[in-house]
Scaffold this motif. Structure first.
Motif, PDB file in Angstrom:
ATOM      1  N   ARG A 276     -15.375  79.883 105.479  1.00 38.49           N
ATOM      2  CA  ARG A 276     -15.800  80.795 104.333  1.00 38.49           C
ATOM      3  C   ARG A 276     -15.800  82.289 104.861  1.00 38.49           C
ATOM      4  O   ARG A 276     -16.593  83.383 104.412  1.00 38.49           O
ATOM      5  N   LEU A 277     -14.853  82.599 105.924  1.00 37.63           N
ATOM      6  CA  LEU A 277     -14.555  83.968 106.093  1.00 37.63           C
ATOM      7  C   LEU A 277     -13.229  84.396 105.711  1.00 37.63           C
ATOM      8  O   LEU A 277     -13.075  85.340 105.181  1.00 37.63           O
ATOM      9  N   SER A 278     -12.283  83.687 105.766  1.00 37.35           N
ATOM     10  CA  SER A 278     -11.137  84.025 105.259  1.00 37.35           C
ATOM     11  C   SER A 278     -10.897  83.844 103.837  1.00 37.35           C
ATOM     12  O   SER A 278     -11.761  83.119 103.330  1.00 37.35           O
ATOM     13  N   THR A 279     -10.147  84.431 102.968  1.00 35.94           N
ATOM     14  CA  THR A 279     -10.045  84.525 101.470  1.00 35.94           C
ATOM     15  C   THR A 279      -8.644  84.078 101.310  1.00 35.94           C
ATOM     16  O   THR A 279      -7.773  83.597 101.908  1.00 35.94           O
ATOM     17  N   THR A 280      -8.485  84.313  99.874  1.00 37.31           N
ATOM     18  CA  THR A 280      -7.093  83.991  99.219  1.00 37.31           C
ATOM     19  C   THR A 280      -6.897  85.214  98.167  1.00 37.31           C
ATOM     20  O   THR A 280      -7.938  86.230  97.827  1.00 37.31           O
ATOM     21  N   TYR A 281      -5.671  85.490  97.815  1.00 35.14           N
ATOM     22  CA  TYR A 281      -5.370  86.366  96.817  1.00 35.14           C
ATOM     23  C   TYR A 281      -6.006  86.322  95.661  1.00 35.14           C
ATOM     24  O   TYR A 281      -6.509  87.303  95.046  1.00 35.14           O
ATOM     25  N   GLU A 282      -6.247  85.011  95.214  1.00 33.79           N
ATOM     26  CA  GLU A 282      -6.923  85.064  93.880  1.00 33.79           C
ATOM     27  C   GLU A 282      -8.494  85.595  93.966  1.00 33.79           C
ATOM     28  O   GLU A 282      -9.125  86.006  92.971  1.00 33.79           O
ATOM     29  N   LYS A 283      -9.066  85.062  95.157  1.00 33.04           N
ATOM     30  CA  LYS A 283     -10.456  85.585  95.153  1.00 33.04           C
ATOM     31  C   LYS A 283     -10.691  87.106  95.493  1.00 33.04           C
ATOM     32  O   LYS A 283     -11.456  87.802  94.828  1.00 33.04           O
ATOM     33  N   ILE A 284      -9.612  87.764  96.220  1.00 27.09           N
ATOM     34  CA  ILE A 284      -9.438  89.199  96.067  1.00 27.09           C
ATOM     35  C   ILE A 284      -9.280  89.975  94.903  1.00 27.09           C
ATOM     36  O   ILE A 284     -10.185  90.781  94.458  1.00 27.09           O
ATOM     37  N   LEU A 285      -8.545  89.173  93.856  1.00 26.31           N
ATOM     38  CA  LEU A 285      -8.362  89.655  92.508  1.00 26.31           C
ATOM     39  C   LEU A 285      -9.605  89.586  91.930  1.00 26.31           C
ATOM     40  O   LEU A 285     -10.075  90.436  90.872  1.00 26.31           O
ATOM     41  N   ASP A 286     -10.242  88.392  91.952  1.00 25.28           N
ATOM     42  CA  ASP A 286     -11.679  88.211  91.281  1.00 25.28           C
ATOM     43  C   ASP A 286     -12.595  89.310  91.748  1.00 25.28           C
ATOM     44  O   ASP A 286     -13.507  89.668  90.962  1.00 25.28           O
ATOM     45  N   ALA A 287     -12.530  89.786  92.995  1.00 25.53           N
ATOM     46  CA  ALA A 287     -13.466  90.555  93.454  1.00 25.53           C
ATOM     47  C   ALA A 287     -13.319  92.051  92.987  1.00 25.53           C
ATOM     48  O   ALA A 287     -14.122  92.760  92.783  1.00 25.53           O
ATOM     49  N   ILE A 288     -11.955  92.385  93.019  1.00 25.17           N
ATOM     50  CA  ILE A 288     -11.731  93.922  92.644  1.00 25.17           C
ATOM     51  C   ILE A 288     -11.311  94.021  91.218  1.00 25.17           C
ATOM     52  O   ILE A 288     -11.440  95.183  90.482  1.00 25.17           O
ATOM     53  N   GLY A 289     -10.925  92.867  90.224  1.00 25.00           N
ATOM     54  CA  GLY A 289     -10.866  93.032  88.886  1.00 25.00           C
ATOM     55  C   GLY A 289      -9.770  93.852  88.530  1.00 25.00           C
ATOM     56  O   GLY A 289      -8.707  93.968  89.571  1.00 25.00           O
ATOM     57  N   ALA A 290      -9.192  93.855  87.233  1.00 23.24           N
ATOM     58  CA  ALA A 290      -8.047  94.400  86.800  1.00 23.24           C
ATOM     59  C   ALA A 290      -8.281  95.776  86.591  1.00 23.24           C
ATOM     60  O   ALA A 290      -9.450  96.389  86.503  1.00 23.24           O
ATOM     61  N   LEU A 291      -7.210  96.722  86.368  1.00 22.49           N
ATOM     62  CA  LEU A 291      -7.216  98.033  86.508  1.00 22.49           C
ATOM     63  C   LEU A 291      -7.541  98.252  84.937  1.00 22.49           C
ATOM     64  O   LEU A 291      -6.735  97.906  83.999  1.00 22.49           O
ATOM     65  N   GLU A 292      -8.490  98.799  84.622  1.00 21.54           N
ATOM     66  CA  GLU A 292      -9.165  98.990  82.999  1.00 21.54           C
ATOM     67  C   GLU A 292      -9.265 100.642  82.820  1.00 21.54           C
ATOM     68  O   GLU A 292      -9.950 101.498  83.427  1.00 21.54           O
ATOM     69  N   GLY A 293      -8.294 100.941  81.808  1.00 21.05           N
ATOM     70  CA  GLY A 293      -8.443 102.536  81.624  1.00 21.05           C
ATOM     71  C   GLY A 293      -7.671 103.305  82.577  1.00 21.05           C
ATOM     72  O   GLY A 293      -7.927 102.870  83.684  1.00 21.05           O
TER      73      GLY A 293
END
Length: 547
Positions: A276-293
Motif C-alpha cells: 500500500r506504499l508503492s503505486t502504479t502508472y494508472e494510480k498516478i494518472l488517476d491522482a493527477i488527472g488529465a491536462l485540462e485547458g
C-alpha cells in the motif's frame, strides 16, 4: 545427483563434482553432519593405471617434463630416473615463497577438494593414495596455512598449492580448529602418515588451478545471494519512495527477455505484491488527472522513477545472467585435468600442454566482479534518493525521525552511513578493474603469457564482500524509511524482511554507532537468512546449466 553421492558422502570421479558440493564441503553448516569426500573406486583405478604408465615411461630414461627434466626454463636439464623423486620435494620447497594474508578456511577446504577431484580423472600420473591424503586433510579439517599472493594463474597455482603439497609430506603449519600447529604435530593427533612423493607427484599436486577456482566458486555462490539482497533492497526503496511498481511489469521485460532481467523483474513484482506504499502508472494518472485547458502544467509528482529504481532489473539481471554463464565454466574447471604433462593410458604416452592456464576462470571472475560492483553502485544511488529530501518524496533529511525535532541540528541520522556506502562502493568499482589484462612475462620468459586469474578471483571475492557491506547499509536505511512511512502499509514480504532486520538492528531514533549493525545485516545476506525471510531462493543453482 550422482548415484554414489549422498548428502553425507561425495565420491570423487573427476567428472561429476558440482559447485553446490564444493560450497557445502568448504563451508560445513555448524549444526549439521559434515559431508565427507572420498575417492570413487573407478577413479582410484584410473589414477593407479596412470601412475603405472608414468613409472614405465620414467624407466625408459626419455625426457618427460617435470618428471625427468627440470621445471620451467630448466626443461633442458634432464636427470636420471633415480633422482626423479628427490626433484619433486625440491619443487615444493623452492615455491614456498607466498606473501600476504593467509587464505580463509573455506578457500583452503575448497582447494583441497577441487585438487583431489581434478587428479581423480586419472590423467596425472599420481597414485590414488596421494589423492586420498588430500581428502584426509579435508576430512580431519587440517588446513594448511596458504598465503593468498604469489600465483600468476598460469603454470597453475604453483606457490599456493605448494603449501598444500608441503602439508602432505609433513611440512609447514596448519590451522586445526582455533589452533595453529606444525603439520607434523597435526598429523600425529589425527593419525595421518605423511606421503613420500614419487616422480611427477609433486608437480601433479601444484600444477593446477584449484586455488584460483576455489576463490571463484565461493565468490560466485556469494554473488547469487547479493543479487537477492539487491532485489530486496530495491523493493524497500521502491516502497520508501512511494514508487511506480509498473516499471517491473511483465510486458516490459518480455519485450527485452534477458533471463536475468526477467527473473529480477518477476522477483520485484513478487516482493511488492500487496503493498500500500508503492503505486502504479494508472494510480498516478488517476491522482493527477488529465491536462485540462492551457498548453502546459507542472506535475506534482513523477510518472517515472529515477534510473536506479526503474532500471534495477536491467542492472541486477546482468549479475544473474553472468552467474548463469560462468556456472558451466567453473563446473568444467573443477572437473578438469589442469596439470602438465598428462598421461594417456590408452595410447601409452605423455602429452605436454597448457591446461594449467586459468583463462576461463580469470575471464569469468573479471566479468563477475564488474557485474557485482555495478550492483553496489546501484544500491549506493538508491540510498542517495531516500536520504535526500529533494528526491525522497517527503521523507526527512537523512531519515532523522520527526520525534527529534526538538533537537534539530544535533542529530544527523544516516548522513554518515551514506558516506560509508559511497566510500565502499568506490572501492568496489576500483577493484573491478580487469586483472586478466595484466599478463606479465616471468621465469626467464618461459611463462611469457599468464592468466592472472588468481588475482581476478581474489578480487571477485573482495568486490563481493564490499558489495555485501553496501547492501547491508542500503537495507538498514530502507528499513528506517519503511518505519517512517509506516511498515504496516508495506508489502507482506518486505514486512517480513523488515521484521528480520529489526530483530538484529534497532530503529535509529538518535545518533549512534552503526558499524555493528552493518556487520549483522551483512551476515543475514551471506548466510541466506535475508532470502529466506523474503521467501526467495537462498541461492540459485548455477550447476543447472552445467554441461
Amino acid at each position: 545427483m550422482n548415484t554414489w553421492t549422498t548428502p553425507a558422502r561425495v565420491e570423487l570421479d573427476g567428472k561429476s563434482l558440482t559447485l553446490r558440493d564444493v560450497v557445502r564441503l568448504a563451508r560445513p553448516a555448524p549444526h549439521e553432519p559434515t559431508a565427507r569426500a572420498v575417492l570413487h573406486p573407478a577413479a582410484a583405478a584410473a589414477a593407479q593405471n596412470s601412475a603405472r604408465l608414468r613409472e614405465r615411461l620414467t624407466a625408459e630414461r626419455k625426457p618427460i617434463y617435470g618428471v625427468t627434466t627440470g621445471f620451467g626454463d630448466s626443461v633442458t636439464q634432464q636427470i636420471s630416473p633415480e633422482r626423479a623423486a628427490r626433484l619433486q620435494h625440491h619443487l615444493i620447497r623452492y615455491h614456498l615463497n607466498g606473501v600476504g594474508p593467509n587464505a580463509p578456511a573455506d578457500v583452503v577446504r575448497a582447494t583441497l577438494l577441487i585438487r583431489a577431484n581434478c587428479l581423480a580423472r586419472g590423467n596425472s600420473g599420481i597414485r590414488p593414495q596421494v589423492i586420498e591424503r588430500l581428502l584426509d586433510h579435508l576430512d580431519a579439517d587440517i588446513l594448511p596455512l596458504v598465503p593468498e599472493r604469489g600465483s600468476l594463474g598460469a603454470s597453475g597455482d604453483l606457490v599456493p598449492l605448494c603449501y598444500i603439497a608441503a602439508a602432505l609430506i609433513g611440512e609447514g603449519e596448519a590451522e586445526v580448529g582455533k589452533r595453529v600447529l606444525p603439520v607434523a604435530e597435526a598429523h600425529r593427533e589425527a593419525g595421518i602418515t605423511p606421503v613420500t612423493l614419487e616422480a611427477k607427484e609433486g608437480l601433479a599436486l601444484i600444477n593446477g588451478t584449484a586455488f584460483t577456482t576455489a576463490f571463484a566458486v565461493l565468490a560466485a555462490h556469494d554473488a547469487g545471494r547479493l543479487a537477492t539482497a539487491a532485489e530486496i533492497a530495491t523493493a524497500f526503496v521502491s516502497e520508501a519512495l512511494l514508487g511506480n511498481a509498473s516499471h517491473f511489469d511483465a510486458f516490459l521485460h518480455r519485450a527485452k527477455p534477458h533471463p536475468g532481467q526477467l527473473a529480477t523483474a518477476a522477483e520485484l513484482r513478487r516482493l511488492l505484491a500487496g503493498s500500500r506504499l508503492s503505486t502504479t502508472y494508472e494510480k498516478i494518472l488517476d491522482a493527477i488527472g488529465a491536462l485540462e485547458g492551457g498548453d502546459h502544467r507542472e506535475l506534482d509528482r513523477r510518472i517515472q522513477d529515477h534510473y536506479s529504481v526503474r532500471c534495477a532489473p536491467q542492472v541486477v539481471g546482468v549479475l544473474r545472467d553472468t552467474l548463469a554463464w560462468i556456472g558451466p565454466w567453473l563446473t568444467t574447471e573443477v572437473n578438469a585435468s589442469t596439470d602438465n604433462p598428462l598421461f594417456d593410458t590408452a595410447e601409452g604416452r605423455p602429452h605436454h600442454g597448457g591446461n594449467f592456464y586459468a583463462g576461463h576462470v580469470g575471464q569469468a571472475m573479471d566479468s563477475l566482479k564488474t557485474a557485482t560492483a555495478n550492483v553496489a553502485d546501484l544500491l549506493d544511488r538508491q540510498l542517495a534518493l531516500i536520504v535526500d529530501p529533494k528526491f525522497s518524496g517527503g521523507l526527512p533529511a537523512n531519515l532523522v525521525p520527526s520525534a527529534l525535532a526538538r533537537e534539530t541540528g544535533l542529530h544527523h541520522g544516516f548522513k554518515g552511513m551514506q558516506i560509508a556506502a559511497s566510500a565502499v562502493t568506490a572501492e568496489a568499482l576500483k577493484t573491478a578493474l580487469p586483472a586478466t589484462l595484466f599478463s606479465r612475462s616471468t621465469e626467464a620468459h618461459n611463462q611469457d603469457k599468464v592468466s592472472m586469474a588468481t588475482a581476478a578471483a581474489r578480487d571477485a571475492r573482495t568486490v563481493g564482500e564490499l558489495t555485501g557491506q553496501v547492501a547491508a547499509i542500503a537495507l538498514i536505511a530502507g528499513a528506517q524509511a519503511l518505519d517512517l512511512r509506516g511498515p504496516d502499509r508495506a508489502a507482506p514480504r518486505t514486512r517480513s524482511v523488515h521484521a528480520l532486520i529489526r530483530s538484529h538492528v534497532p530503529f535509529t531514533d538518535r545518533d549512534r554507532r552503526m558499524d555493528h549493525d552493518i556487520a549483522a545485516v551483512a551476515r543475514l545476506i551471506s548466510d541466506g537468512s535475508l532470502a529466506r525471510a523474503a521467501g526467495s531462493p537462498a541461492e540459485r543453482d548455477t550447476d543447472a546449466a552445467a554441461p
